[in-house]
Design a protein around this motif. Structure first.
Motif, PDB file in Angstrom:
ATOM      1  N   ALA A  18      -4.822   3.558  -3.998  1.00 45.31           N
ATOM      2  CA  ALA A  18      -3.861   2.540  -3.561  1.00 45.31           C
ATOM      3  C   ALA A  18      -4.551   1.475  -2.723  1.00 45.31           C
ATOM      4  N   GLU A  19      -5.471   1.887  -1.878  1.00 43.84           N
ATOM      5  CA  GLU A  19      -6.215   0.940  -1.046  1.00 43.84           C
ATOM      6  C   GLU A  19      -6.953  -0.076  -1.915  1.00 43.84           C
ATOM      7  N   ARG A  20      -7.573   0.381  -2.969  1.00 43.21           N
ATOM      8  CA  ARG A  20      -8.343  -0.494  -3.859  1.00 43.21           C
ATOM      9  C   ARG A  20      -7.423  -1.323  -4.763  1.00 43.21           C
ATOM     10  N   MET A  21      -6.374  -0.706  -5.276  1.00 42.87           N
ATOM     11  CA  MET A  21      -5.530  -1.353  -6.277  1.00 42.87           C
ATOM     12  C   MET A  21      -4.644  -2.450  -5.690  1.00 42.87           C
ATOM     13  N   THR A  22      -4.149  -2.263  -4.485  1.00 44.25           N
ATOM     14  CA  THR A  22      -3.245  -3.266  -3.912  1.00 44.25           C
ATOM     15  C   THR A  22      -3.943  -4.587  -3.653  1.00 44.25           C
ATOM     16  N   TYR A  56       0.813  -1.218   0.000  1.00 42.16           N
ATOM     17  CA  TYR A  56       0.000   0.000   0.000  1.00 42.16           C
ATOM     18  C   TYR A  56       0.850   1.273   0.000  1.00 42.16           C
ATOM     19  N   GLY A  57       1.784   1.373   0.911  1.00 40.31           N
ATOM     20  CA  GLY A  57       2.607   2.585   1.009  1.00 40.31           C
ATOM     21  C   GLY A  57       3.406   2.854  -0.253  1.00 40.31           C
ATOM     22  N   LYS A  58       3.931   1.803  -0.823  1.00 43.42           N
ATOM     23  CA  LYS A  58       4.730   1.943  -2.044  1.00 43.42           C
ATOM     24  C   LYS A  58       3.844   2.373  -3.224  1.00 43.42           C
ATOM     25  N   VAL A  59       2.663   1.772  -3.320  1.00 39.69           N
ATOM     26  CA  VAL A  59       1.741   2.124  -4.409  1.00 39.69           C
ATOM     27  C   VAL A  59       1.247   3.555  -4.243  1.00 39.69           C
ATOM     28  N   ARG A  60       0.908   3.930  -3.026  1.00 40.97           N
ATOM     29  CA  ARG A  60       0.449   5.291  -2.761  1.00 40.97           C
ATOM     30  C   ARG A  60       1.527   6.290  -3.179  1.00 40.97           C
ATOM     31  N   SER A  61       2.776   6.023  -2.798  1.00 41.59           N
ATOM     32  CA  SER A  61       3.886   6.905  -3.183  1.00 41.59           C
ATOM     33  C   SER A  61       4.049   6.969  -4.697  1.00 41.59           C
ATOM     34  N   ALA A  62       3.910   5.826  -5.358  1.00 43.06           N
ATOM     35  CA  ALA A  62       4.037   5.801  -6.818  1.00 43.06           C
ATOM     36  C   ALA A  62       2.938   6.622  -7.481  1.00 43.06           C
ATOM     37  N   LEU A  63       1.727   6.563  -6.933  1.00 42.53           N
ATOM     38  CA  LEU A  63       0.624   7.348  -7.496  1.00 42.53           C
ATOM     39  C   LEU A  63       0.857   8.848  -7.284  1.00 42.53           C
TER      40      LEU A  63
END
Length: 106
Positions: free
Chosen positions: A46-50, A25-32
């Motif tokens: 990120a919550e939905r995508m992970t 989650y944290g990594k995806v959120r940062s990437a977004l």
């Protein structure tokens, strides 16, 4: 031997609580955010995508960077990656988060 068993149980429970999607989650959120999305939309998406994408798909999203873009520009950029599942999940997450229908949107 009895003292080892409770320690192993605690470690197993802790490992189970840290599912890979929650760790990502944290990594995806940062990437977004790096891709130009607002903090609120990045957190919601990120919550939905992970929970819905593979680690490989999430890694492909990390390559998308831009100083600032809106959700529609981001979806168009993801479309160019040529992954139908990735596009579908991104599009639905963006739509739900933008409209406020996503339960993750706070």
């Amino acid at each position: 031997m009895m003292r080892i068993a409770p320690a192993v149980l605690v470690i197993a429970i802790a490992a189970g609580a840290c599912a890979p999607s929650k760790l990502a989650y944290g990594k995806v959120r940062s990437a977004l955010v790096d891709a130009g999305l607002s903090d609120a939309n990045a957190a919601c998406m990120a919550e939905r995508m992970t929970d819905r994408l593979t680690l490989g798909q999430l890694q492909r999203l990390e390559t998308l960077q831009s100083p600032k873009r809106d959700l529609s520009d981001y979806v168009l950029t993801v479309r160019r990656l040529g992954d139908a599942e990735l596009l579908g999940v991104t599009t639905s997450a963006a739509a739900l988060c933008a409209t406020g229908f996503a339960p993750e949107k706070k």
